[in-house]
Design an enzyme around this catalytic site. Structure first.
Site, PDB file in Angstrom:
ATOM      1  N   GLU A   4      12.013  -1.152 -11.495  1.00 26.61           N
ATOM      2  CA  GLU A   4      13.266  -1.911 -11.475  1.00 26.61           C
ATOM      3  C   GLU A   4      13.611  -2.458 -12.864  1.00 26.61           C
ATOM      4  OE1 GLU A   4      10.623  -2.527  -9.336  1.00 26.61           O
ATOM      5  OE2 GLU A   4      11.609  -1.144  -7.952  1.00 26.61           O
ATOM      6  N   SER A  18      -1.607   3.702  -3.776  1.00 27.05           N
ATOM      7  CA  SER A  18      -2.271   3.408  -5.054  1.00 27.05           C
ATOM      8  C   SER A  18      -3.260   2.264  -4.886  1.00 27.05           C
ATOM      9  CB  SER A  18      -1.233   2.990  -6.107  1.00 27.05           C
ATOM     10  OG  SER A  18      -0.329   4.021  -6.353  1.00 27.05           O
ATOM     11  N   HIS A  46      -3.271   9.438  -6.545  1.00 26.83           N
ATOM     12  CA  HIS A  46      -3.111   9.721  -5.121  1.00 26.83           C
ATOM     13  C   HIS A  46      -3.925  10.965  -4.774  1.00 26.83           C
ATOM     14  CE1 HIS A  46       0.294   7.013  -3.943  1.00 26.83           C
ATOM     15  NE2 HIS A  46       0.474   7.003  -5.255  1.00 26.83           N
TER      16      HIS A  46
END
Ligand code: 8IG
Length: 289
Positions: free
Chosen positions: A208, A50, A82
């Site tokens: 996360e 990226s 991508h």
């Protein structure tokens, strides 16, 4: 067969067949790249993550651009931002010699659920195509506020938190100095301000939680991402020297008060694109000389 036609997949090279040797599959992919590009040997390989998509254009002249689905074992990425192509790029190295880079804009992430062989196939193919060195790039989250979105950071080591390996069987590979100190020095000869850090790879595709980011901090991690550690392990096993460069596109969760979004990641990558592409191109020119 004309030189521009790729060979038909040979018997026993289906990556999803456990009986297939993944190095045979990589050799077949390399043969297809040679057939379609006319370039028999690539000196260096780049995997563009990226934000790094423009680097190939800055580096040199694209000799061939091959759709991922035309190379055995590769497929079009499902991830926005991508590219789904492989390119052969001719460039002039720092020593004045003409060299060739294999530029992989078609990375398979572990979170795509297609198995570790697909994840490793790109770097194995690079090795089969002749490369001695691979530069693995990515977009990632950063744990340090000083790394504002758009900051490139050299990877000094990793924490593989995916719970898996790209290697099969009793393949005991030493990972001391996995991220070559020599190649990091080459990178710093281009830009002495480049920081370095430990890259923690999670499986993803979710980002996360703040608690997980605190855990990474406690474990000595500086960067969080979803791609590079598994590829680096496979690259070392395939005999490649590895340089890893992360583009910090966002502060890791809980460090910034604002939630993460993929749009933010793409924006930071786009803004940093020209600068990091020039940086990467010059690093590759020096590595290849
Ligand atoms: I771009 O904050 C990008 N990729 N795991 N965490 C993880 N991967 C990422 C992040 C992030 N940003």
């Amino acid at each position: 067969m004309s030189s521009t036609e790729a060979p038909e997949p040979g018997p026993g090279t289906d990556l999803d067949d456990p009986a297939t040797d993944p190095f045979d599959a990589a050799a077949e992919a390399a043969a297809a790249i040679t057939a379609r590009s006319g370039v028999p040997h690539h000196d260096v390989a780049l995997v563009l993550g990226s934000g790094w998509g423009e680097a190939a254009d800055v580096l040199g002249e694209t000799v061939a651009e091959i759709a991922a689905e035309d190379v055995p074992g590769f497929s079009r990425s499902g991830v926005a931002g991508h590219a789904g192509t492989l390119r052969s790029v001719r460039f002039v190295a720092a020593d004045g010699e003409t060299r060739h880079a294999l530029v992989l804009g078609a990375r398979t992430h572990y979170y795509e659920g297609r198995g570790v062989r697909r994840v490793a196939h790109g770097v194995r193919t690079a090795a089969a195509a002749g490369a001695r060195t691979v530069v693995l790039t990515n977009g990632c989250g950063g744990l340090h506020r000083a790394w504002v979105p758009g900051t490139p950071v050299l990877i000094s080591d990793h924490l593989n938190l995916t719970g898996t390996s790209p290697l099969e069987g009793a393949t005991f590979v030493d990972l001391t100095d996995l991220y070559s100190a020599r190649l990091r020095e080459v990178a710093r000869s281009v830009d002495e301000t480049l920081d370095e850090g430990v890259y923690a790879q999670f499986r993803g595709p979710h980002y996360e939680t703040p608690a997980e980011v605190r855990m990474v901090k406690g474990l000595g991690g500086d960067l969080v991402g979803m791609s590079t550690a598994l590829e680096a392990i496979a690259a070392r096993h395939a005999g490649l020297d590895v340089l890893g460069i992360s583009l910090v596109t966002n502060l890791a969760a809980g460090i910034s008060p604002v939630p993460l979004s993929h749009a933010e990641v793409l924006d930071a990558g786009a803004a940093a694109g020209p600068r990091i592409s020039a940086l990467l191109a010059e690093i590759v020119r020096r590595i290849a000389s």
